[in-house]
Design a protein around this motif. Structure first.
Motif, PDB file in Angstrom:
ATOM      1  N   GLY A  33       0.816  -1.213   0.000  1.00 55.76           N
ATOM      2  CA  GLY A  33       0.000   0.000   0.000  1.00 55.76           C
ATOM      3  C   GLY A  33       0.842   1.251   0.000  1.00 55.76           C
ATOM      4  O   GLY A  33       0.547   2.228  -0.690  1.00 55.76           O
ATOM      5  N   TRP A  34       1.917   1.243   0.772  1.00 56.63           N
ATOM      6  CA  TRP A  34       2.810   2.399   0.829  1.00 56.63           C
ATOM      7  C   TRP A  34       3.542   2.586  -0.499  1.00 56.63           C
ATOM      8  O   TRP A  34       3.652   3.702  -1.013  1.00 56.63           O
ATOM      9  CB  TRP A  34       3.794   2.211   1.977  1.00 56.63           C
ATOM     10  N   SER A  36       2.591   1.511  -3.453  1.00 62.10           N
ATOM     11  CA  SER A  36       1.639   1.940  -4.480  1.00 62.10           C
ATOM     12  C   SER A  36       1.227   3.398  -4.286  1.00 62.10           C
ATOM     13  O   SER A  36       0.959   4.103  -5.261  1.00 62.10           O
ATOM     14  CB  SER A  36       0.410   1.036  -4.494  1.00 62.10           C
ATOM     15  N   ASP A  37       1.193   3.873  -3.043  1.00 64.70           N
ATOM     16  CA  ASP A  37       0.903   5.281  -2.807  1.00 64.70           C
ATOM     17  C   ASP A  37       2.025   6.159  -3.350  1.00 64.70           C
ATOM     18  O   ASP A  37       1.768   7.232  -3.898  1.00 64.70           O
ATOM     19  CB  ASP A  37       0.704   5.527  -1.317  1.00 64.70           C
ATOM     20  N   GLY A  44      -3.468   8.090  -6.087  1.00 63.74           N
ATOM     21  CA  GLY A  44      -3.618   7.095  -5.038  1.00 63.74           C
ATOM     22  C   GLY A  44      -4.699   7.488  -4.044  1.00 63.74           C
ATOM     23  O   GLY A  44      -5.250   8.587  -4.067  1.00 63.74           O
ATOM     24  N   GLY A  46      -4.248   6.876  -0.547  1.00 65.22           N
ATOM     25  CA  GLY A  46      -3.665   6.852   0.784  1.00 65.22           C
ATOM     26  C   GLY A  46      -3.201   5.439   1.100  1.00 65.22           C
ATOM     27  O   GLY A  46      -3.692   4.460   0.542  1.00 65.22           O
ATOM     28  N   THR A  47      -2.275   5.326   2.004  1.00 62.90           N
ATOM     29  CA  THR A  47      -1.644   4.040   2.277  1.00 62.90           C
ATOM     30  C   THR A  47      -2.637   3.000   2.785  1.00 62.90           C
ATOM     31  O   THR A  47      -2.664   1.872   2.299  1.00 62.90           O
ATOM     32  CB  THR A  47      -0.520   4.223   3.309  1.00 62.90           C
ATOM     33  N   ASN A  50      -5.243   2.054   0.028  1.00 59.40           N
ATOM     34  CA  ASN A  50      -4.546   1.238  -0.970  1.00 59.40           C
ATOM     35  C   ASN A  50      -4.322  -0.183  -0.448  1.00 59.40           C
ATOM     36  O   ASN A  50      -4.530  -1.156  -1.166  1.00 59.40           O
ATOM     37  CB  ASN A  50      -3.196   1.852  -1.330  1.00 59.40           C
TER      38      ASN A  50
END
Length: 100
Positions: A33-34, A36-37, A44, A46-47, A50
Motif C-alpha cells: 500500500g505504501w 503503491s501510494d 492514489g 492513501g496508504t 490502498n
C-alpha cells in the motif's frame, strides 16, 4: 474463528502460528500500500485504503483462482500467491483509473 481461517485457506495451526501469519500478511499489504501510494502519487487513495484495496483484490483473486483455476505444473501455493498479488494490484490500478 477456526472455520473462517480454514475458509480463506489457512491450515489448522496453533494460535501463535496463525497470529504470525496474519501479522506477516498485514505488514506485507501495508508495504505494498505504501509503495503503491508512492507510485500513484495524486491518483492514489492513501496508504491504508490502498492496502485495503490490495487485500480485497488479493482475496477475491485467490478465491476466483481456486474456484475456476486451470491445472498447471507450477507450485500451487506460489501460483496462488502470485495470482493474489496480481489481482490486488489490478484492483488498485482499476480503482485509480476510474477515480472521479
Amino acid at each position: 474463528m477456526r472455520s473462517l481461517l480454514m475458509m480463506v485457506g489457512l491450515p489448522d495451526l496453533p494460535m501463535l502460528s496463525v497470529i504470525l501469519i496474519v501479522t506477516m500478511i498485514v505488514l506485507t499489504v501495508l508495504l505494498f500500500g505504501w509503495i503503491s501510494d508512492l507510485l500513484l502519487g495524486n491518483a492514489g487513495f492513501g496508504t491504508l485504503f490502498n492496502a485495503g484495496l490490495i487485500l480485497i483484490g488479493g482475496f477475491a483473486g485467490a478465491w476466483l483462482w481456486h474456484r475456476f483455476g486451470v491445472p498447471t505444473r507450477l507450485d500451487p501455493d506460489a501460483l496462488r500467491a502470485a495470482i493474489a498479488l496480481a489481482s490486488g494490484l489490478f484492483l488498485l490500478v482499476v480503482a485509480a483509473v476510474f477515480r472521479p
